[in-house]
Design a protein around this motif. Sequence first.
Motif, short mmCIF file in Angstrom:
data_model
loop_
_atom_site.label_atom_id
_atom_site.label_comp_id
_atom_site.label_asym_id
_atom_site.label_seq_id
_atom_site.Cartn_x
_atom_site.Cartn_y
_atom_site.Cartn_z
N ILE A 44 27.05 54.24 -25.57
CA ILE A 44 28.00 54.88 -24.66
C ILE A 44 27.83 56.39 -24.71
N VAL A 45 27.64 56.99 -23.54
CA VAL A 45 27.44 58.43 -23.44
C VAL A 45 28.47 58.98 -22.47
N LEU A 46 29.17 60.02 -22.90
CA LEU A 46 30.05 60.77 -22.01
C LEU A 46 29.41 62.12 -21.73
N LEU A 47 29.28 62.44 -20.46
CA LEU A 47 28.71 63.72 -20.06
C LEU A 47 29.76 64.51 -19.29
N ARG A 48 29.98 65.74 -19.70
CA ARG A 48 30.86 66.63 -18.96
C ARG A 48 30.00 67.32 -17.89
N TYR A 58 33.45 64.17 -15.36
CA TYR A 58 32.74 63.44 -16.40
C TYR A 58 31.99 62.25 -15.81
N PHE A 59 30.88 61.91 -16.44
CA PHE A 59 30.18 60.65 -16.22
C PHE A 59 30.26 59.89 -17.53
N ALA A 60 30.54 58.60 -17.44
CA ALA A 60 30.44 57.71 -18.59
C ALA A 60 29.29 56.76 -18.30
N ASP A 104 34.30 54.54 -9.61
CA ASP A 104 34.64 55.92 -9.27
C ASP A 104 36.13 56.13 -9.43
N TYR A 105 36.50 56.94 -10.42
CA TYR A 105 37.90 57.31 -10.63
C TYR A 105 38.19 58.72 -10.10
N GLY A 106 37.30 59.26 -9.33
CA GLY A 106 37.49 60.61 -8.80
C GLY A 106 37.06 61.66 -9.81
N ASP A 107 37.78 61.76 -10.90
CA ASP A 107 37.49 62.73 -11.95
C ASP A 107 36.40 62.25 -12.91
N VAL A 108 36.28 60.92 -13.01
CA VAL A 108 35.31 60.30 -13.92
C VAL A 108 34.57 59.22 -13.14
N ILE A 109 33.25 59.25 -13.24
CA ILE A 109 32.43 58.20 -12.63
C ILE A 109 31.76 57.43 -13.76
N VAL A 110 31.93 56.11 -13.73
CA VAL A 110 31.43 55.23 -14.78
C VAL A 110 30.20 54.49 -14.28
N HIS A 111 29.14 54.50 -15.09
CA HIS A 111 27.92 53.75 -14.80
C HIS A 111 27.75 52.73 -15.92
N TYR A 121 16.36 54.34 -14.53
CA TYR A 121 17.03 55.45 -13.84
C TYR A 121 17.27 56.65 -14.76
N ASN A 122 17.39 56.42 -16.05
CA ASN A 122 17.48 57.48 -17.06
C ASN A 122 18.45 58.60 -16.66
N LEU A 123 19.69 58.20 -16.41
CA LEU A 123 20.71 59.16 -15.97
C LEU A 123 20.94 60.29 -16.96
N GLU A 124 20.81 59.98 -18.26
CA GLU A 124 21.01 61.03 -19.26
C GLU A 124 19.99 62.15 -19.10
#
Length: 141
Positions: A44-48, A58-60, A104-111, A121-124
């Motif tokens: 699990i990675v959280l990115l600001r 944030y992206f989770a 999509d929570y607006g403020d936070v997008i979860v993948h 896709y290597n989003l990190e």
Amino acid sequence: MLDRTQLEYTLAQSTATPGASPDQTRPLALTIARAAEDRKGDDIVLLRVSEVCYLADYFAIVTGFSNVQVRAISQAIADQVEAEWERLPLRIEGQSDASWVVMDYGDVIVHILKPQEREFYNLEAFWGHAERIDFSVAPRG
């Protein structure tokens, strides 16, 4: 008259936390990460991303190892956020295939991705210039 895309964007903006700063959004991102962790989500990675992207604060990013687990993580996140924050996702995509679910929570997008999709896709790496948040040391609410 607004087309569908403009209407969806307008609705999303109106239901996101108005004027919320990334610091105010961080507890929501932590709730999401913990819900994923409770369903055995891996890596699990959280990115600001607020400093590098206008889409969200944030992206989770979470790995699930089967379609069933990806759906279960998605449902656990939706249930926990609704219980703690009284918020529903603005949009969920990918549940039917369940190899990559986006919430999509607006403020936070979860993948939530299976390992093959996550590696491909290597989003990190794509968002590598964003700040990583270590949620394991943050106190539980």
